[in-house]
Design an enzyme around this catalytic site. Sequence first.
Site, PDB file in Angstrom:
ATOM      1  N   TRP A  78     -53.376 -15.471 -10.749  1.00  0.00           N
ATOM      2  CA  TRP A  78     -54.617 -14.941 -10.103  1.00  0.00           C
ATOM      3  C   TRP A  78     -54.193 -14.615  -8.611  1.00  0.00           C
ATOM      4  O   TRP A  78     -53.757 -15.491  -7.914  1.00  0.00           O
ATOM      5  CB  TRP A  78     -55.849 -15.998 -10.251  1.00  0.00           C
ATOM      6  CG  TRP A  78     -57.074 -15.601  -9.509  1.00  0.00           C
ATOM      7  CD1 TRP A  78     -57.829 -14.360  -9.614  1.00  0.00           C
ATOM      8  CD2 TRP A  78     -57.839 -16.257  -8.755  1.00  0.00           C
ATOM      9  NE1 TRP A  78     -59.085 -14.037  -8.969  1.00  0.00           N
ATOM     10  CE2 TRP A  78     -59.086 -15.412  -8.205  1.00  0.00           C
ATOM     11  CE3 TRP A  78     -57.806 -17.448  -8.004  1.00  0.00           C
ATOM     12  CZ2 TRP A  78     -60.086 -15.731  -7.435  1.00  0.00           C
ATOM     13  CZ3 TRP A  78     -58.840 -17.790  -7.200  1.00  0.00           C
ATOM     14  CH2 TRP A  78     -59.942 -17.080  -6.719  1.00  0.00           C
ATOM     15  N   LYS A 115     -68.423 -17.731 -14.732  1.00  0.00           N
ATOM     16  CA  LYS A 115     -68.186 -17.011 -15.812  1.00  0.00           C
ATOM     17  C   LYS A 115     -69.246 -17.737 -16.936  1.00  0.00           C
ATOM     18  O   LYS A 115     -69.899 -16.929 -17.668  1.00  0.00           O
ATOM     19  CB  LYS A 115     -66.893 -16.826 -16.314  1.00  0.00           C
ATOM     20  CG  LYS A 115     -65.998 -15.829 -15.642  1.00  0.00           C
ATOM     21  CD  LYS A 115     -65.859 -16.173 -14.270  1.00  0.00           C
ATOM     22  CE  LYS A 115     -64.929 -15.054 -13.623  1.00  0.00           C
ATOM     23  NZ  LYS A 115     -64.679 -15.084 -12.217  1.00  0.00           N
ATOM     24  N   ASP A 175     -56.757 -25.127 -12.579  1.00  0.00           N
ATOM     25  CA  ASP A 175     -57.866 -24.186 -12.215  1.00  0.00           C
ATOM     26  C   ASP A 175     -58.542 -23.900 -13.619  1.00  0.00           C
ATOM     27  O   ASP A 175     -58.075 -23.074 -14.385  1.00  0.00           O
ATOM     28  CB  ASP A 175     -57.325 -22.958 -11.599  1.00  0.00           C
ATOM     29  CG  ASP A 175     -58.293 -22.141 -11.153  1.00  0.00           C
ATOM     30  OD1 ASP A 175     -59.555 -22.418 -11.574  1.00  0.00           O
ATOM     31  OD2 ASP A 175     -58.298 -20.893 -10.266  1.00  0.00           O
ATOM     32  N   ALA A 208     -61.687 -21.845 -15.111  1.00  0.00           N
ATOM     33  CA  ALA A 208     -62.786 -21.031 -14.639  1.00  0.00           C
ATOM     34  C   ALA A 208     -63.452 -20.140 -15.779  1.00  0.00           C
ATOM     35  O   ALA A 208     -64.386 -19.513 -15.526  1.00  0.00           O
ATOM     36  CB  ALA A 208     -62.094 -19.972 -13.574  1.00  0.00           C
TER      37      ALA A 208
END
Length: 394
Positions: free
Chosen positions: A127, A243, A208, A210
């Site tokens: 990302w 999300k 991470d 997400a």
Amino acid sequence: MFENLKEQPADKILALMGMFKADPRDDKIDLGVGVYKNAEGVTPVMRAVKAAEQKIWEEQVTKAYTGLAGDPDYADALINLVLGDAVAREQVAAVATPGGTGAVRQAFEMIKMGNPEARVFVSDPTWPNHLSILKYLGMDVVPYRYFDSETGGVAFDGMLEDLKGLKAGDVVLLHGCCHNPTGANLNMTQWKEVVSILNDKGALPMIDIAYQGFGDGLDEDAAGTRYVAENVPELLIAASCSKNFGIYRERTGLLMAVSADAGKTKLTQGTLAYLNRQNYSFPPDHGARIVATILNDPALRADWAGELEDVRLSMLGLRKQLADELQKLSGSDRFAFLGQHRGMFSRLGTTPELVEKMRAESGIYMVGDSRMNIAGLNSTTVPILAKAIIDAGV
């Protein structure tokens, strides 16, 4: 003073959004912006979120500050969602943050405090905001191979080879599931090999996560993270609710610091609270209260999990449809990896020139590295995209 400021690099995704809006073509397709959209092209408010907000509106009696760490009920609920029973609650320090990005930023700040010489090993690609924040903080970044453009899968041999360069005190940034931008994930055998290297080298993992629930299911998507938590002495986790709860604008994240020794939790908790105080003081609460309300109410939790499963299956259906359509048009299975990827994103593995060709000739908007948002499609636009990919010579 202001005249000494320098122009900052433009965000490529935001620039792409501007180009899409300016394009007059009716049949243009936006696969750039990273938000979930339903078949009507809308990012909906989930039923459970609406119900939780109604409940909060009726019952909340104050808008006074929370603690520096945020609402404890939120931390407890999200820690349970991510980690299950992998570690005892007293081993986990946690603070609420403004979105997953806030959690990532605070994690990097904590790493810098704990070991200013730490190098951060980052997947190639990752990302873009990971790299932007690390650069801003002046931290040393080491890329490790991750995506194989030929197969569309994880370049795991290259990844292992690069991780052998770790030194004690270094950090390895990993994606918990639904890798952004490639959609290619580690399997459990690979997670175990990575953990073995981390422990052998004395490196700290940072995960991470997400997109929990967007790939193979809530528990399945957390399996790698839970395995790491069970088998390393220390771990940082940056979690996002944007999300899987669809609350992008509420900026709801959590940073967790897992220690093998529960006696260290007080120190890490105090450090995380201190970092919150220096950065934004008390964290935002509304999104966190929505999440806590849903996860702590059996009926709301069941409705949320059911709607999230519908979202997940919808994206899997679009993946299968696209892979099948490309197989039909190309006469080969070279795009089969698209059906095997998980989450919102996939990376085609083609050149910026061919991505630009698809935009110019067919109105297909995706990031220049060929990352596309699968959730930007519907059953009608999948054949259009497939034809554009073949026509462009991908």
